[in-house]
Design an enzyme around this catalytic site. Structure first.
Site, PDB file in Angstrom:
ATOM      1  N   HIS B 238       0.844  -1.199   0.000  1.00 24.55           N
ATOM      2  CA  HIS B 238       0.000   0.000   0.000  1.00 24.55           C
ATOM      3  C   HIS B 238       0.876   1.243   0.000  1.00 24.55           C
ATOM      4  CE1 HIS B 238      -3.057   2.928   1.146  1.00 24.55           C
ATOM      5  NE2 HIS B 238      -3.972   2.011   0.919  1.00 24.55           N
ATOM      6  N   ARG B 299      -2.740   1.441  -6.735  1.00 25.82           N
ATOM      7  CA  ARG B 299      -1.778   1.324  -5.649  1.00 25.82           C
ATOM      8  C   ARG B 299      -0.379   0.967  -6.103  1.00 25.82           C
ATOM      9  NH1 ARG B 299      -5.808  -1.375  -1.233  1.00 25.82           N
ATOM     10  NH2 ARG B 299      -6.912   0.580  -1.005  1.00 25.82           N
TER      11      ARG B 299
END
Ligand code: FAD
Ligand code: SF4
Ligand code: SF4
Ligand code: FES
Lengths: 261, 595
Positions: B238, B299
């Site tokens: 992330h 992401r």
């Protein structure tokens, strides 16, 4: 920002080179409780869980005696699952969000006292989940097949419900409540969940069952209005408001409920 | 309760496990539900941002097809398309169902469900409940399952850890073994079908955004018993996490969805406070490089850009950190839409993000890989199904934000009827039934006994840290074959040293040490699957990026990795991807998406 954040940073102190931690231990439910002292090197931004992890890896007391690693529970590490709750410097709170920099030393860690003690810092809180079952803390669905959206709702009502819906069943409120002892009282956590569902347009339809769940001998009337619970709640849940509202509902139900039967 | 005589065991009480439990109980069948932690404390509570479903309440022309296209495009075309499409079609009804259960979703002025934007899409498609959507969704399912529990249809085994499957002589799953985490007693639990819903394996990386029970241990046990593990090398890092001593706390993508901007000072070694740096001296590098999506690129791309900026010495204060800035957003909007996540930041870092830009860095977050399943969530072992983060379907090479919660519920809803169908029709296992239970039970007891008896100089927690560090350094954002090979060598060394650990707790009552030791072994085996899968795949696709092979290579690598266990390590094979609905095209987020 929320009130509990401000209070937690108000006791900041000069960091020392080490962190001293006293842990109240118990080998198993039949064993006596004893205290052990530990010392670990200081680092900035340590939380209690990091300290426990360090002790766990090499469990030696401050006196230099090898001991068993302390046992505790943890999962989310961001104060949202509620599992890591323990009594830190005399106050029940989550150990993952308790920062060493904000705590007086030596730091004391104890298991919560209102629940059966399994080992060391672990307690058995299953009674809280039993209470949720008793008060029917759910919406009665006709079924899970597709029936379109739920009822329209005002954002303000949603926000009021959201506040109650954040309860993570941690037990801080019960630990703080002077009336709660040996599971003799259903307690503020379950009452707040009654409020949550009695406010919902569909949930309301089963309001009476929930009220009956909090009207038994160990029910809502046990509350002495000491307000400790609301101060102890890490999620800032308006517990005393819930108790007030549900008290009103139970009184009305007690007076007129028989008319419906 | 009349239950038609079949019993289904579900392992895990996160969104996927509870969704399946609710459906099976509703159909009138008995469920045994196992979970290490009380189900209400499962990792799903951590999800902050929201859940995707193309409801098109904003009149943007959104559709389930558009959602489907974003999902496979974001996943760099590695996902089998039929289940991804089915999920997107089910998504609006899933959100409506949660709405009926009483989830306090945020509302529009008309009282309708409000939607926000998330990464990898140009539509407002993400329903949210404050900034704790996962918690709210999990509680809703927890409540419904408690209702079925009160009616006697669901029996919970909380604080029980599932150790293995029980397979008969024909490799058919007949139940499982589980260990009581207080007494360490192991029992065999017969079941007509088993659904794994045990979540992700983040703990293999030591520190990640995952909760502490997310070890992947149970899934690794299934793999070691013959279940196929697919696309293990696809691990999502992330872009925005908050580095911490004990874990990497997530800063949700919703911070960018609500207008948060990522930047670093243009000047290397900048000394001024962030608020004192004028606009034109700030480098909003995502907005500059990807004008179409800006801060909301998927992401994998955001992560690599942030990583690269820091590698080039442009990180804030020369360190591995960049600013994520929400200070320009009005305080009341922040409190209403992002309150809970900003509180997390303030709680753990001490700065108030209303006034000071947050400092963030990428962190291991999600596994796109998992148990191989067919389009009905069935694994290759008859009678064993899987749903949620622990299966590999839907997300391909990269998962879009807010697509996991919906895939968990979808997986549970598909697995439930498939499990019922199997359980209703499977021939019962007759006279040798008792034997298979007893022999698996005995095998598990022997593993415990051996661990308790062995003594050596290795420390189980030190081994875990070493594994985590190697995996994080070499098997995350940027991957080189030399380093992947070295990592596998290291894992082999750790597996060897594992033989010499001694359980560091002499008191076995409710101990953390023995379960951890068992997780560690399973994590090491799964770490090899991830590492070697990455080594083999010589291309770059989604979250898997090799500078030596920077392009996606559909000709050779448009295929699913499948690992099968053998005593000598994982054996790899490959399976074609079903791209029958949308032909693969190049991913390019610097321009608007063309469909
Ligand atoms: C910080 C964070 C934020 C996120 N935010 C979002 C978001 O906004 N939107 C989104 O879509 N996704 C989000 N995700 C991803 C999403 O939360 C997860 O992928 C999802 O919750 C996984 O759910 P699950 O049901 O598969 O498993 P989990 O919720 O992980 O549950 C696993 C269950 O399995 C049990 N279990 C595990 N092993 C065993 C065993 N051996 N025996 C018995 N029980 C076992 C556990 O006790 C638990 O009950 C986020 C993830 C993180 C880390
Ligand atoms: S207000 Fe009632 S519930 Fe709260 S602490 Fe006091 S007695 Fe307990
Ligand atoms: S009401 Fe607050 S203190 Fe009580 S259990 Fe819920 S979150 Fe914890
Ligand atoms: S670990 Fe979940 S609240 Fe602390």
């Amino acid at each position: 920002m929320s009130a509990h954040l401000r209070t937690s940073s108000s006791t900041s102190r000069v960091p020392s080179k080490t962190v001293e931690i006293h842990i109240r231990r118990r080998a198993n439910p039949d064993a006596p409780q004893t205290w052990e002292r530990f010392e670990i090197p200081y680092r900035p931004n340590l939380n209690i869980i990091s300290c426990l992890m360090e002790i766990q890896q090499n469990p030696v007391t401050k006196e230099g005696t090898r001991t068993t690693p302390p046992v505790w529970q943890m999962n989310c590490l961001e104060q949202v699952c509620g599992i890591c709750t323990m009594v830190i410097n005399g106050r029940a709170r989550q150990s993952c969000s308790a920062l060493v920099d904000n705590l007086e030393q030596p730091i004391t860690l104890e298991p919560m006292s209102k629940f059966p003690n399994v080992r060391d810092l672990v307690v058995d809180r299953s009674q809280m989940f039993d209470h949720l079952r008793r008060v029917h803390a759910w919406v009665e669905l006709d079924g899970t097949h597709d029936l379109g959206p739920g009822p329209r709702m005002d954002q303000e009502d949603v926000q009021e419900r959201y506040a109650y819906s954040r309860c993570m069943t941690c037990g801080c409120c019960l630990e703080a409540c002077p009336q709660y002892e040996d599971d003799n009282y259903i307690g503020p956590q379950a009452i707040a969940q009654v409020r949550l569902f009695n406010m919902h347009p569909t949930g309301k339809m089963n309001r009476d069952e929930r009220l009956e769940g909090i009207m038994e001998d160990d029910g809502i009337t046990n509350c002495g209005n000491a307000q400790n619970c609301v101060k102890a709640c890490p999620m800032n849940i308006p517990l005393t408001k819930a108790i007030y509202e549900e008290n009103r509902e139970t009184v009305i139900y007690g007076l007129f409920g028989w008319l419906k039967r | 309760m009349a239950t038609n005589g079949i019993k289904i065991a579900i392992v895990g009480g996160g969104l996927a496990g509870l969704a399946a439990a609710m459906k099976i109980a509703e159909a009138g069948h008995a469920v045994d539900l196992f979970s290490i932690v009380p189900v209400k404390r499962s990792h799903s509570v951590c999800a902050q941002g929201g859940i995707n479903g193309a409801v098109n309440t904003k009149g943007e022309g959104d559709s389930t097809w558009e959602h489907f296209d974003d999902t496979v495009y974001g996943g760099d075309f590695l996902a089998n398309q039929p289940p991804a499409k089915a999920m997107c079609e089910m998504a609006p009804s899933i959100i409506y169902l949660f709405d009926r259960m009483g989830v306090p979703f945020s509302r529009t002025a008309e009282g309708l469900l409000d939607f926000r934007r998330f990464g990898g899409t140009k539509h407002h498609r993400t329903a949210f409940a404050g900034a704790s959507t996962g918690q709210q969704l999990l509680y809703a399912l927890d409540e419904q399952v408690r209702r079925h529990e009160a009616a006697g249809k669901v029996k919970k085994y909380e604080h029980w850890e599932v150790l293995s499957l029980i397979l008969d002589d024909h490799q058919v799953c007949r139940g499982l073994t589980a260990m009581n985490l207080q007494t360490l007693e192991i029992k065999a639990f017969p079941a007509d079908a088993v659904i794994m819903a045990t979540g992700g394996p983040g703990l293999i990386y030591g520190k990640s955004t995952n909760s502490m029970v997310c070890t992947g241990s149970a899934v690794s046990a299934c793999y070691q018993q013959g279940a196929k593990y697919a696309n293990g090398e696809f691990i999502q890092v992330h872009p925005t996490s908050i580095p911490g001593e004990d874990k990497l706390r997530l800063m949700s993508e919703s911070a960018r969805g609500e207008g948060g901007r990522v930047w670093v000072p243009r000047q290397k070694g900048e000394q001024r406070a962030p608020s004192a740096i004028p606009e034109k001296e700030r480098w909003y590098f995502l907005e500059e490089k990807y004008p179409a999506y800006g801060n909301l690129v998927p992401r994998d791309i955001a992560t690599r850009e942030i990583f690269q900026v820091c590698l080039d010495g442009m990180g804030v204060s020369g360190e591995n950190q960049v600013f994520l800035d929400v200070t320009h957003i009005p305080a009341d909007v922040l409190d209403r839409k992002l309150g809970a996540i900003l509180e997390i930041y303030e709680m753990f870092v001490g700065d108030d993000p209303h006034h000071v830009p947050m400092r963030i860095f990428p962190g291991v977050h999600y596994s796109m890989g998992g148990l191989w399943v067919d389009f009905n969530q069935r694994t290759n072992i008859s009678g064993l199904l899987a749903a949620g983060e622990c299966d590999y379907s839907i997300h391909g090479a990269n998962r879009l934000g807010a697509n996991s919660l919906v895939s968990c519920v979808y997986g549970g809803f598909i697995a439930a009827p498939a499990a019922i169908e199997w359980a209703t029709n499977v021939p019962h296992n007759g006279s040798d039934g008792a034997r298979v239970y007893e022999s698996e039970l005995q095998r598990q007891e022997e593993i415990n006994a051996a661990l308790i008896k062995q003594s050596g100089t290795e420390n189980q927690y030190v081994l875990h840290q070493e594994m985590g560090k190697w995996m994080t350094d070499n098997v995350t954002v940027v991957r080189y074959n030399e380093k992947l090979k070295a990592t596998d060598q290291k894992l082999l060394e750790l597996i060897d040293r594992y033989q010499h650990i001694s359980i560091n707790d002499s008191n076995l009552w409710a101990t953390m040490a023995l379960p951890h030791a068992r997780h560690l072994k399973n994590m090491l085996d799964l770490a090899r699957v991830i590492t070697l899968g990455a080594l083999n795949r010589n291309e770059s696709r989604g979250a898997h990026y090799k500078p030596d092979f920077p392009e996606r290579d559909d000709e050779n690598w448009l295929k699913t990795t499948i690992a099968e266990y053998s005593g000598e390590g994982p054996v790899f094979s490959y399976e074609p991807v079903d791209v029958s609905l949308i032909p693969p095209r190049k991913r390019d987020y610097s321009k608007g998406k063309k469909t």
